[in-house]
Design an enzyme around this catalytic site. Structure first.
Site, PDB file in Angstrom:
ATOM      1  N   CYS A 134       0.798  -1.235   0.000  1.00 58.04           N
ATOM      2  CA  CYS A 134       0.000   0.000   0.000  1.00 58.04           C
ATOM      3  C   CYS A 134       0.827   1.280   0.000  1.00 58.04           C
ATOM      4  O   CYS A 134       0.789   2.034  -0.973  1.00 58.04           O
ATOM      5  CB  CYS A 134      -0.924  -0.001   1.213  1.00 58.04           C
ATOM      6  SG  CYS A 134      -2.119  -1.346   1.172  1.00 58.04           S
TER       7      CYS A 134
HETATM    8  N1  LIG Z   1      -2.821  -5.768   2.200  1.00 58.45           N
HETATM    9  C1  LIG Z   1      -3.308  -4.701   2.809  1.00 58.45           C
HETATM   10  O1  LIG Z   1      -2.978  -4.462   3.958  1.00 58.45           O
HETATM   11  C2  LIG Z   1      -4.283  -3.787   2.113  1.00 58.45           C
HETATM   12  C3  LIG Z   1      -4.944  -2.817   2.888  1.00 58.45           C
HETATM   13  C4  LIG Z   1      -5.850  -1.976   2.284  1.00 58.45           C
HETATM   14  C5  LIG Z   1      -6.063  -2.073   0.915  1.00 58.45           C
HETATM   15  N2  LIG Z   1      -5.399  -2.999   0.165  1.00 58.45           N
HETATM   16  C6  LIG Z   1      -5.713  -3.050  -1.266  1.00 58.45           C
HETATM   17  O2  LIG Z   1      -6.553  -4.178  -1.499  1.00 58.45           O
HETATM   18  C7  LIG Z   1      -6.262  -4.772  -2.775  1.00 58.45           C
HETATM   19  C8  LIG Z   1      -5.885  -6.225  -2.588  1.00 58.45           C
HETATM   20  O3  LIG Z   1      -4.711  -6.307  -1.810  1.00 58.45           O
HETATM   21  P1  LIG Z   1      -4.253  -7.632  -1.073  1.00 58.45           P
HETATM   22  O4  LIG Z   1      -3.179  -7.230  -0.126  1.00 58.45           O
HETATM   23  O5  LIG Z   1      -5.416  -8.396  -0.570  1.00 58.45           O
HETATM   24  O6  LIG Z   1      -3.619  -8.424  -2.309  1.00 58.45           O
HETATM   25  P2  LIG Z   1      -3.195  -9.960  -2.350  1.00 58.45           P
HETATM   26  O7  LIG Z   1      -2.144 -10.079  -3.380  1.00 58.45           O
HETATM   27  O8  LIG Z   1      -2.930 -10.465  -0.960  1.00 58.45           O
HETATM   28  O9  LIG Z   1      -4.505 -10.701  -2.846  1.00 58.45           O
HETATM   29  C9  LIG Z   1      -5.061 -10.504  -4.095  1.00 58.45           C
HETATM   30  C10 LIG Z   1      -5.622 -11.839  -4.575  1.00 58.45           C
HETATM   31  O10 LIG Z   1      -6.308 -11.610  -5.795  1.00 58.45           O
HETATM   32  C11 LIG Z   1      -6.081 -12.702  -6.646  1.00 58.45           C
HETATM   33  N3  LIG Z   1      -6.400 -12.263  -7.998  1.00 58.45           N
HETATM   34  C12 LIG Z   1      -5.702 -11.444  -8.811  1.00 58.45           C
HETATM   35  N4  LIG Z   1      -6.384 -11.189  -9.931  1.00 58.45           N
HETATM   36  C13 LIG Z   1      -7.548 -11.890  -9.829  1.00 58.45           C
HETATM   37  C14 LIG Z   1      -8.672 -12.032 -10.668  1.00 58.45           C
HETATM   38  N5  LIG Z   1      -8.769 -11.381 -11.820  1.00 58.45           N
HETATM   39  N6  LIG Z   1      -9.662 -12.837 -10.262  1.00 58.45           N
HETATM   40  C15 LIG Z   1      -9.592 -13.478  -9.071  1.00 58.45           C
HETATM   41  N7  LIG Z   1      -8.559 -13.369  -8.225  1.00 58.45           N
HETATM   42  C16 LIG Z   1      -7.547 -12.572  -8.601  1.00 58.45           C
HETATM   43  C17 LIG Z   1      -4.656 -13.094  -6.384  1.00 58.45           C
HETATM   44  O11 LIG Z   1      -4.397 -14.418  -6.766  1.00 58.45           O
HETATM   45  C18 LIG Z   1      -4.572 -12.892  -4.862  1.00 58.45           C
HETATM   46  O12 LIG Z   1      -4.917 -14.072  -4.158  1.00 58.45           O
HETATM   47  C19 LIG Z   1      -5.151  -3.914  -3.369  1.00 58.45           C
HETATM   48  O13 LIG Z   1      -5.722  -2.914  -4.172  1.00 58.45           O
HETATM   49  C20 LIG Z   1      -4.517  -3.270  -2.148  1.00 58.45           C
HETATM   50  O14 LIG Z   1      -3.899  -2.036  -2.458  1.00 58.45           O
HETATM   51  C21 LIG Z   1      -4.538  -3.864   0.746  1.00 58.45           C
END
Ligand SMILES: NC(=O)c1ccc[n+]([C@@H]2O[C@H](COP(=O)([O-])OP(=O)(O)OC[C@H]3O[C@@H](n4cnc5c(N)ncnc54)[C@H](O)[C@@H]3O)[C@@H](O)[C@H]2O)c1
Length: 437
Positions: free
Chosen positions: A274
């Site tokens: 992030c």
């Molecule tokens: N990790 C954090 O602390 C956090 C906090 C707030 C916001 N975010 C935001 O949330 C979003 C997700 O982050 P995250 O940390 O969960 O990512 P992550 O990489 O942990 O998880 C994303 C998942 O999506 C899957 N994926 C990708 N493309 C896909 C598709 N087309 N269809 C189905 N599955 C798909 C991946 O395989 C993965 O398992 C990002 O935009 C991030 O900026 C993350």
């Protein structure tokens, strides 16, 4: 076709099926939260391993207990699949896919595009689609909605769309999912109302804003605020170093002011999915409007320089001991980007190790959460923190302050310690061996 105006009642009755696309750090806790609240939930991921783990009741995210997953899988409320045809059965679909940067540091919204394509093929009316991935203001309105409209269905009549940013903070035990207010902004007032209703079932407080763009901007303000203040803390660390002051003492004392000051800490650089990434989404968007986001540019420069600064400080410390970086044995404590997690994304440890290795240092690492890691020279394994490992190296460098490490013991046994996280703040003996950021 289920009508949109029937959706509210289906949500109230816990009949609405909730879909979550992307079962990562954000999506898995969200899917579990909805299942625990009594909704039938289907999680979707491209990663068959994650889908298999959910089906077997196994968690792969540290904060999410396996017991809670298996409990909801057993009740039949939670399931996961790689078969996106099941999207057609979902009344509410949350999109929680990654939003990284491209090599040229521009937003990479390809994961969102793919997810929306998957939804569009199965759009059947009566559905609420909520984008949760952090992204630039306008993504929902200018990209997400037009792609769905290609189906021929009408926004606000046949389907609803909202943006609701995610605020989860992995490894933060202080705040349960439901206790952190959820911000929602819909494309129409009905979209906002429906999104607020569904999130009201799993969050104690829902904050409605007037548009999806506003909700997107809320998230970017929050993370830009952090990036800029960490940049300030890092610059203050450089100033204190020049002034011969202990930056941690200065920040801790300033933080005793009960108003008008908020504590941020310096460190070896930004990490995670992030803070190093999200402000660039905003500056990219602003560039397209011929506006230069100067605070973001400056903080990015200062924070981005920290791994080099740390590598230079390591070279200086070795030099004080008449040692060259080339051939020196450096033991790094902490590979993950922050304490008590295994997340390696954008971790500054990777940069520091790359810089030291390029200068010929023999670098090993210990991280209780990261058993192995891919480095430019091949796979490296976390070494055991034996007395021999601590005492035989030339320098121990603390890059992540994991709670599982005994820092009294580290300082007692290591010949020298460079502490970039103030992990040794409570160590009493041997402080003369410790140099802090
Ligand atoms: N990790 C954090 O602390 C956090 C906090 C707030 C916001 N975010 C935001 O949330 C979003 C997700 O982050 P995250 O940390 O969960 O990512 P992550 O990489 O942990 O998880 C994303 C998942 O999506 C899957 N994926 C990708 N493309 C896909 C598709 N087309 N269809 C189905 N599955 C798909 C991946 O395989 C993965 O398992 C990002 O935009 C991030 O900026 C993350």
């Amino acid at each position: 076709m289920i009508r949109l105006d029937e959706l509210a009642a289906r949500i109230d009755g816990r009949e609405a099926r909730i879909g979550v696309i992307g079962l990562g750090y954000v999506g898995l806790p969200l899917a579990l939260g909805f299942a625990k609240a009594g909704f039938p939930v289907t999680g979707f991921d491209l990663d068959a391993e994650k889908v298999k783990a959910v089906a077997e009741g196994r968690s792969y995210i540290e904060d999410v207990p396996s017991g809670e997953i298996s409990q909801e899988v057993r009740t039949g409320r939670l399931s996961a699949t790689t078969d996106f045809d099941a999207l057609g059965t979902c009344d509410v679909i949350n999109v929680c896919v990654p939003t990284p940067l491209t090599k040229t540091k521009d937003p990479d919204v390809s994961f969102i595009v793919r997810a929306v394509e998957d939804i569009r093929k199965r759009l059947r009316g009566g559905q609420l689609l909520i984008l949760g991935s952090t992204t630039y203001p306008g993504t929902t309105h200018e990209l997400f909605v037009p792609m769905l409209q290609e189906s021929g269905l009408v926004l606000g009549r046949d389907f609803a769309v909202a943006f609701a940013p995610e605020r989860i903070d992995p490894a933060n035990q202080q705040f349960a999912l439901r206790s952190v207010p959820k911000v929602v902004g819909g494309e129409t007032p009905l979209c906002t109302t429906l999104a607020a209703k569904v999130y009201g079932a799993i969050f104690d407080e829902v904050v409605e804003v007037s548009s999806s763009q506003s909700a997107e901007m809320v998230k970017l303000l929050e993370n830009t605020f952090r990036a800029i203040n960490i940049g300030l803390a890092n610059e203050v660390a450089l100033m204190c170093n020049r002034l011969g002051l202990d930056v941690w003492e200065v920040i801790d004392a300033a933080a005793t002011k009960p108003y008008g000051f908020m504590k941020f800490e310096p460190g070896p650089g930004l990490g995670g999915h992030c803070i190093p990434v999200d402000p660039s989404y905003l500056s990219w968007k602003m560039k397209s409007l011929n506006f230069s986001a100067r605070f973001i540019e400056l903080a990015t420069e200062i924070n981005g320089h920290m791994p080099e600064y740390v590598a230079q400080m390591i070279a200086d410390l070795l030099n004080e001991d008449r040692l060259a970086v080339n051939g020196a044995s450096v033991l790094v404590l902490g590979m993950a980007y922050k304490a008590n997690v295994s997340d390696l994304r954008e971790s500054p440890s990777l940069d520091v190790i790359r810089l030291l290795s390029a200068k010929g240092a023999r670098v090993s690492y210990h991280d209780p959460h990261v058993p192995e890691v891919e480095l430019p020279g091949g796979t490296a394994k976390s070494v055991e923190l034996t007395d021999e490992a601590l005492s035989s190296c030339d320098l121990v460098v603390i890059l992540t302050n994991h709670a599982a490490v005994d820092y009294d013991r580290v300082v007692a046994l290591a010949p020298r310690v460079y502490d970039t996280r103030n992990a040794t703040r409570n160590v009493k003996d041997g402080r003369e061996k410790v140099r802090k950021l």
